[in-house]
Write a protein that holds these residues in place. Structure first.
Motif, short mmCIF file in Angstrom:
data_model
loop_
_atom_site.label_atom_id
_atom_site.label_comp_id
_atom_site.label_asym_id
_atom_site.label_seq_id
_atom_site.Cartn_x
_atom_site.Cartn_y
_atom_site.Cartn_z
N ASP A 1 -28.59 -17.02 -1.21
CA ASP A 1 -29.78 -16.31 -1.72
C ASP A 1 -30.53 -15.61 -0.59
O ASP A 1 -31.69 -15.22 -0.74
CB ASP A 1 -30.68 -17.22 -2.56
N GLY A 2 -29.85 -15.46 0.56
CA GLY A 2 -30.36 -14.57 1.59
C GLY A 2 -31.29 -15.19 2.62
O GLY A 2 -31.99 -14.48 3.33
N ARG A 3 -31.33 -16.52 2.72
CA ARG A 3 -32.17 -17.13 3.76
C ARG A 3 -31.32 -17.45 4.98
O ARG A 3 -30.16 -17.84 4.84
CB ARG A 3 -32.84 -18.39 3.22
N VAL A 4 -31.92 -17.26 6.14
CA VAL A 4 -31.15 -17.43 7.38
C VAL A 4 -31.89 -18.41 8.30
O VAL A 4 -33.07 -18.25 8.57
CB VAL A 4 -30.99 -16.08 8.10
N PHE A 5 -31.18 -19.42 8.76
CA PHE A 5 -31.74 -20.42 9.66
C PHE A 5 -30.90 -20.44 10.92
O PHE A 5 -29.67 -20.49 10.84
CB PHE A 5 -31.69 -21.82 9.02
N GLU A 6 -31.57 -20.44 12.07
CA GLU A 6 -30.74 -20.43 13.28
C GLU A 6 -31.39 -21.21 14.41
O GLU A 6 -32.63 -21.37 14.44
CB GLU A 6 -30.48 -18.99 13.72
N VAL A 7 -30.55 -21.68 15.30
CA VAL A 7 -31.04 -22.40 16.48
C VAL A 7 -30.11 -22.11 17.65
O VAL A 7 -28.90 -21.97 17.47
CB VAL A 7 -31.16 -23.93 16.19
N GLY A 8 -30.69 -21.96 18.84
CA GLY A 8 -29.89 -21.74 20.05
C GLY A 8 -29.48 -20.29 20.21
O GLY A 8 -30.20 -19.37 19.79
N ASP A 9 -28.30 -20.09 20.80
CA ASP A 9 -27.86 -18.74 21.20
C ASP A 9 -27.24 -17.97 20.03
O ASP A 9 -26.04 -17.70 20.01
CB ASP A 9 -26.83 -18.87 22.34
N CYS A 10 -28.08 -17.59 19.09
CA CYS A 10 -27.56 -16.89 17.89
C CYS A 10 -27.59 -15.37 18.03
O CYS A 10 -27.11 -14.67 17.14
CB CYS A 10 -28.31 -17.33 16.65
N ASP A 11 -28.16 -14.86 19.11
CA ASP A 11 -28.16 -13.41 19.34
C ASP A 11 -27.16 -13.03 20.43
O ASP A 11 -26.99 -11.87 20.75
CB ASP A 11 -29.55 -12.92 19.78
N LYS A 12 -26.56 -14.05 21.03
CA LYS A 12 -25.62 -13.81 22.14
C LYS A 12 -24.34 -13.17 21.58
O LYS A 12 -23.73 -13.69 20.65
CB LYS A 12 -25.31 -15.16 22.77
N LEU A 13 -23.93 -12.06 22.19
CA LEU A 13 -22.71 -11.38 21.73
C LEU A 13 -21.47 -12.00 22.37
O LEU A 13 -21.49 -12.31 23.57
CB LEU A 13 -22.77 -9.89 22.09
N PHE A 14 -20.44 -12.17 21.60
CA PHE A 14 -19.17 -12.66 22.12
C PHE A 14 -18.06 -12.04 21.27
O PHE A 14 -18.34 -11.46 20.21
CB PHE A 14 -19.09 -14.20 22.06
N THR A 15 -16.81 -12.14 21.71
CA THR A 15 -15.76 -11.47 20.94
C THR A 15 -15.27 -12.36 19.79
O THR A 15 -15.06 -13.55 19.94
CB THR A 15 -14.57 -11.04 21.84
N ILE A 16 -15.07 -11.71 18.67
CA ILE A 16 -14.75 -12.41 17.42
C ILE A 16 -13.38 -13.09 17.46
O ILE A 16 -13.16 -14.10 16.82
CB ILE A 16 -14.84 -11.40 16.25
N ALA B 1 -17.61 -20.72 8.66
CA ALA B 1 -17.21 -21.67 7.62
C ALA B 1 -17.99 -21.38 6.34
O ALA B 1 -19.16 -21.03 6.38
CB ALA B 1 -17.46 -23.10 8.08
N ILE B 2 -17.28 -21.56 5.21
CA ILE B 2 -17.83 -21.15 3.91
C ILE B 2 -18.04 -22.35 2.99
O ILE B 2 -17.11 -23.11 2.75
CB ILE B 2 -16.82 -20.21 3.21
N ALA B 3 -19.23 -22.49 2.48
CA ALA B 3 -19.46 -23.42 1.37
C ALA B 3 -19.65 -22.54 0.13
O ALA B 3 -20.74 -21.99 -0.07
CB ALA B 3 -20.69 -24.29 1.62
N PRO B 4 -18.57 -22.33 -0.67
CA PRO B 4 -18.63 -21.36 -1.76
C PRO B 4 -19.86 -21.53 -2.66
O PRO B 4 -20.24 -22.64 -3.01
CB PRO B 4 -17.33 -21.62 -2.53
N GLU B 5 -20.45 -20.38 -2.97
CA GLU B 5 -21.65 -20.28 -3.82
C GLU B 5 -22.89 -20.88 -3.19
O GLU B 5 -23.97 -20.87 -3.79
CB GLU B 5 -21.41 -20.91 -5.20
N LYS B 6 -22.76 -21.44 -1.97
CA LYS B 6 -23.94 -22.07 -1.36
C LYS B 6 -24.37 -21.35 -0.09
O LYS B 6 -25.46 -20.79 -0.01
CB LYS B 6 -23.65 -23.53 -1.02
N LEU B 7 -23.48 -21.37 0.91
CA LEU B 7 -23.91 -20.86 2.22
C LEU B 7 -22.74 -20.54 3.14
O LEU B 7 -21.59 -20.88 2.85
CB LEU B 7 -24.84 -21.87 2.90
N GLY B 8 -23.09 -19.89 4.24
CA GLY B 8 -22.13 -19.63 5.30
C GLY B 8 -22.66 -20.22 6.60
O GLY B 8 -23.87 -20.23 6.84
N ILE B 9 -21.73 -20.75 7.40
CA ILE B 9 -22.11 -21.33 8.70
C ILE B 9 -21.48 -20.48 9.79
O ILE B 9 -20.30 -20.11 9.69
CB ILE B 9 -21.58 -22.78 8.83
N GLY B 10 -22.23 -20.18 10.83
CA GLY B 10 -21.67 -19.52 12.01
C GLY B 10 -22.02 -20.34 13.24
O GLY B 10 -23.20 -20.70 13.43
#
Ligand code: DON
Length: 343
Positions: free
Chosen positions: A63-78, A281-290
């Motif tokens: 539903d579009g909410r984003v929670f983050e902690v630590g180095d979540c803006d750091k760029l790295f190669t996919i 990682a995907i929790a279908p219909e719930k959320l995504g984890i990065g």
């Protein structure tokens, strides 16, 4: 009060909602920050420059909410995480039957860079190992290499909601040292499984691996698949709904390489890892984890990333086959939004 004031006070009030989930993520980050197991990948010289302390966790809900902690803006190669998404693009370009005639969907139990093809059909085992990903890159439509790369970059933009670029030093480093991948491509050419544009398909493969992302991007990509292919923040479709299940299924069975069996047993979420230190990682219909943390275990998966996903899955009962109720009910924890400014 003016409309602008109204909006900013609304934004402030949203930001100041103390979210128990945010507190939970902080604690998770604190718990695993001092975990120093694993080694930063060094088989691609540029990757060895990563700092083993970098560590970010991001969760994006459908539903579009984003929670983050630590180095979540750091760029790295996919890196290999790109393989799942490029597989989705190949399916859009050619449909299921044709893609499956070129790449199987069978887990291998082998390392990601194994030089092995299905003995009966000569197909690479699945799109998540290098052989399958190189054959998949060969399927991406476009008049030339530049156009094909642009289609891949545009696709990632639909998933994350922001523009992406290729990190040239990593791309050149992979291109200069990737002879094992070159050998795999020639083996597939020998069996007529790929076109003869070997350097071009390898370039696209190395470029897609060198696309720069953040942990937040990985969470958005997973949340988009969890949301049936529509980015929950931008509302834009990233992939034809028909192929969402294909991508997620292959992530479930093959996404963590020769750790895939144990991963589904312990974590129970479709996921993909990359040697840059990312996991989506995907929790279908719930959320995504990065998650982002460069030290890897012997199989090429991020050590802290595995721990974080396992904890989240257990604590919130996210395992796909979990029938028991969890101590923590997700909906009661995810009030507020700590990344409202970023969106
Ligand atoms: O083919 C390679 O070596 C890399 N560009 C991708 C490898 C990768 O991320 C495998 N992952 N765990």
């Amino acid at each position: 009060m003016t409309e602008t004031n109204n909006l900013s006070s609304l934004a402030n009030s949203i930001q100041t909602i103390a979210s128990p989930f945010r507190t939970y993520l902080n604690e998770l980050h604190e718990r695993y920050r001092s975990e120093m197991g694993g080694e930063v990948a060094d088989y691609i010289p540029e990757l060895a420059l990563a700092d083993p302390h970098w560590f970010g966790i991001c969760v994006a809900t459908t539903d579009g909410r984003v929670f983050e902690v630590g180095d979540c803006d750091k760029l790295f190669t996919i890196q290999s995480i790109s393989k799942a998404f490029v597989f989705g693009l190949a399916l859009e370009d050619h449909g299921r039957e044709y893609v499956n005639s070129k790449v199987s969907v069978e887990p291998t139990g082998e390392a990601f860079n194994a030089i092995v093809l299905d003995e009966e059909t000569n197909r690479p085992y699945n799109p998540m190992v290098n052989a399958g990903a190189i054959a998949t890159a060969d399927l991406i439509k476009g008049a030339n290499g530049t156009e094909r790369l642009k289609r891949v970059l545009d696709m990632f933009q639909r998933y994350t909601g922001r523009e992406h670029t290729v990190h040239m030093p990593v791309f050149l480093s992979e291109k200069a040292t990737g002879n094992r991948n070159r050998a795999i491509a020639y083996l597939m050419l020998n069996f007529g499984m790929v076109s003869d544009r070997i350097e071009e398909m390898l370039d696209l493969y190395f470029q897609q691996c060198s696309i720069l992302v953040t942990a937040r991007d990985l969470a958005m990509m997973a949340a988009t698949l969890a949301n049936g292919g529509v980015n929950p923040v931008t509302g834009k479709r990233a992939i034809d709904q028909r192929y969402v299940q294909d991508v997620i299924s292959v992530m479930l069975t093959c996404g963590m390489y020769d750790y895939s069996g144990e991963w589904i047993y312990r974590v129970g979420l479709p996921a993909k890892s990359g040697v840059g230190g990312g996991i989506t990682a995907i929790a279908p219909e719930k959320l995504g984890i990065g998650t982002f943390s460069p030290p890897l275990d012997a199989k090429g998966n991020s050590v802290r990333g595995i721990q974080v996903c396992q904890a989240l899955s257990q604590d919130f009962g996210l395992h796909l086959f979990n029938a028991a109720s969890s101590d923590r009910v997700l909906e009661e924890w995810i009030v507020g939004n700590d990344a409202i400014d970023g969106w």
